[in-house]
Scaffold this active site. Structure first.
Site, PDB file in Angstrom:
ATOM      1  N   HIS A 180      -3.002  12.922  14.022  1.00  0.00           N
ATOM      2  CA  HIS A 180      -3.875  13.033  15.190  1.00  0.00           C
ATOM      3  C   HIS A 180      -3.149  13.806  16.284  1.00  0.00           C
ATOM      4  CE1 HIS A 180      -1.536  10.087  17.481  1.00  0.00           C
ATOM      5  NE2 HIS A 180      -1.568   9.293  16.423  1.00  0.00           N
ATOM      6  N   ASP A 227      -1.849  -5.772   1.890  1.00  0.00           N
ATOM      7  CA  ASP A 227      -0.512  -6.208   1.512  1.00  0.00           C
ATOM      8  C   ASP A 227      -0.081  -7.396   2.386  1.00  0.00           C
ATOM      9  OD1 ASP A 227       2.569  -6.110   1.509  1.00  0.00           O
ATOM     10  OD2 ASP A 227       2.043  -4.678  -0.059  1.00  0.00           O
ATOM     11  N   SER A 231       1.131   5.911  12.599  1.00  0.00           N
ATOM     12  CA  SER A 231       0.295   7.110  12.477  1.00  0.00           C
ATOM     13  C   SER A 231       1.023   8.190  11.697  1.00  0.00           C
ATOM     14  CB  SER A 231      -0.073   7.654  13.857  1.00  0.00           C
ATOM     15  OG  SER A 231      -0.893   6.750  14.548  1.00  0.00           O
TER      16      SER A 231
END
Length: 447
Positions: free
Chosen positions: A252, A379, A394
């Protein structure tokens, strides 16, 4: 005889209308096919549409390329294509236009298939420190000035400058650092001169004139602004392409922390980082990785792009992934499926680990978009450690069936176990590793 012919044509026309109406819901499935799709050379086109026999038996597909001619599929060939039993193989790079028709008459959908050479990358997962300098300085706040008479004023605010503006030039000279601008204001203020600032506000550029005021509190000439020229933070490397030495990270765009404005990149670099602690995420409160930059790291590269799909540049040295000892192929959007997958990221020090997730949604996209995937962390160990997706994660690569399919980008604030991901093909297109055929697509006529 003419009457009989007219009756037959009318009957056929009515049959077409009735059939189309009755099968309207099923036909809608064809409309979910993206108008653009990438495909690697030699891979089958996986449409995976479970359509009723009434539609399949009357479906025709025209495939046309200005370089490689035409292909017309109907009956079993068309059925096999959409059922993925014997999909046509595109063995040569190029652009192919497909047109779906019902009864050979009713156009249902068009799509462009861009066939690209196979691309393999080294998956990332390494934590990185990101250092970014903007083009100009960013206005991040305002502060009134108290002059020698005790009067408060703010000349920059009076001149119309607002938070988020980017100051690009002062008296015609480019501004590169906040210290440079402070020195210029001090020097011109002592001379009693006004300053002319060139301001960028989103896509609009304008000039304004301000006279610095001597601040009694700071003992300096000021114009009433807080400014910043750089940004720094921790993120995750997504991929590295060995031949070009290009990398992608974050997934991003980097924005200024105070203004939320996209930072216009002047220059920047990435270096290795070590994760020292984790602040778990909670509902309404995103967590974060806490890391330190490693100046002696072998992972170092420049930043040449800051885009909606992440940051991109070149690494000085090749890197390896300890979990995957060889490069992985790219899964283009049509090859990504809902179901189990893994992400690679660091929770402690610089150790890359693999964690289970579920891809809950794959959104067909005909235009570049950074939220093509919805993912959920499954998980147990990752959930116990982080609560789900946290800041600093990210860019963590997403792997499905031993293919690189995308990267983690954003967390759902109200549910940190879920988040968005960007598809790999958009990151590679932004890096110049896949031709930008979406924005430069030619118009092909279907015969």
């Amino acid at each position: 005889m003419q009457k009989t012919t007219r009756q037959k044509m009318t009957g056929l026309f009515l049959t077409l209308i009735i059939t189309t109406v009755l099968l309207g819901t099923q036909i809608q499935k064809l409309l979910t096919i993206p108008s653009h799709q990438f495909l690697s050379v030699g891979d089958p086109l996986e449409l995976n549409l479970l359509l009723p026999k009434q539609v399949l038996n009357n479906l025709e597909i025209n495939i046309h390329s200005k370089d490689f001619g035409k292909m017309h599929l109907k009956g079993n060939a068309a059925v096999n294509t959409v059922m993925n039993q014997s999909s046509p193989v595109f063995s040569t790079p190029g652009e192919f236009k497909m047109e779906f028709k019902l009864f050979g008459l009713i156009p249902l959908r068009q799509m462009v298939v861009n066939v690209v050479p196979p691309i393999n990358v080294v998956p990332g997962g390494q934590s990185i420190g990101v250092l970014l300098h903007s083009q100009g300085v960013i206005v991040v706040g305002k502060s009134s000035i108290v002059d020698s008479r005790g009067k408060k004023s703010n000349p920059a605010e009076d001149a119309g400058i607002i938070v988020g503006d980017i100051i690009q030039k002062i008296n015609g000279k480019p501004v590169k650092t906040d210290s440079q601008m402070r020195d210029q204001i001090e020097s011109l203020g002592k001379k009693g001169q006004k300053i002319v600032l060139e301001i960028k506000r989103q896509k609009h550029v304008f000039k304004t004139t301000i006279k610095p005021i001597y601040c009694q509190e700071t003992k300096r000439y000021r114009i009433g602004l807080f400014i910043r020229d750089s940004a720094a933070g921790v993120g995750t490397l997504t991929f590295y392409e060995p031949k070009s030495k290009k990398y992608g990270a974050l997934g991003h765009v980097i924005t200024d922390i105070d203004t939320a404005q996209e930072i216009d990149l002047a220059d920047g670099k990435i270096i290795g980082a070590s994760i020292e602690d984790i602040r778990p995420g909670k509902k309404g409160q995103p967590g974060e990785k806490i890391g330190i930059f490693k100046g002696d790291s072998e992972l170092i590269g420049n930043i040449t792009q800051n885009t909606q799909f992440g940051i991109f540049g070149h690494l000085q040295k090749k890197i390896n992934n300890p979990i995957y000892n060889k490069t992985l192929p790219i899964a283009l959007s049509g090859q990504v499926h809902e179901g189990s997958a893994q992400i690679l990221t660091v929770l402690d020090g610089n150790k890359i680990e693999s964690f289970d997730i579920k891809i809950e949604q794959v959104t067909p996209q005909s235009r570049p978009e950074g939220k093509g995937l919805v993912i959920k962390v499954t998980d147990k160990r990752l959930l116990e450690k982080t609560g789900g997706i946290v800041q600093g994660m990210s860019g963590s690569p997403i792997i499905q069936n031993n293919k690189f399919v995308g990267a983690v980008t954003h967390v759902f604030v109200n549910d940190p176990t879920k988040g968005f991901g960007v598809l790999a093909e958009w990151m590679l297109m932004e890096a110049g590793l896949i031709p930008d055929t979406v924005n430069n697509s030619t118009n092909l006529k279907v015969g």
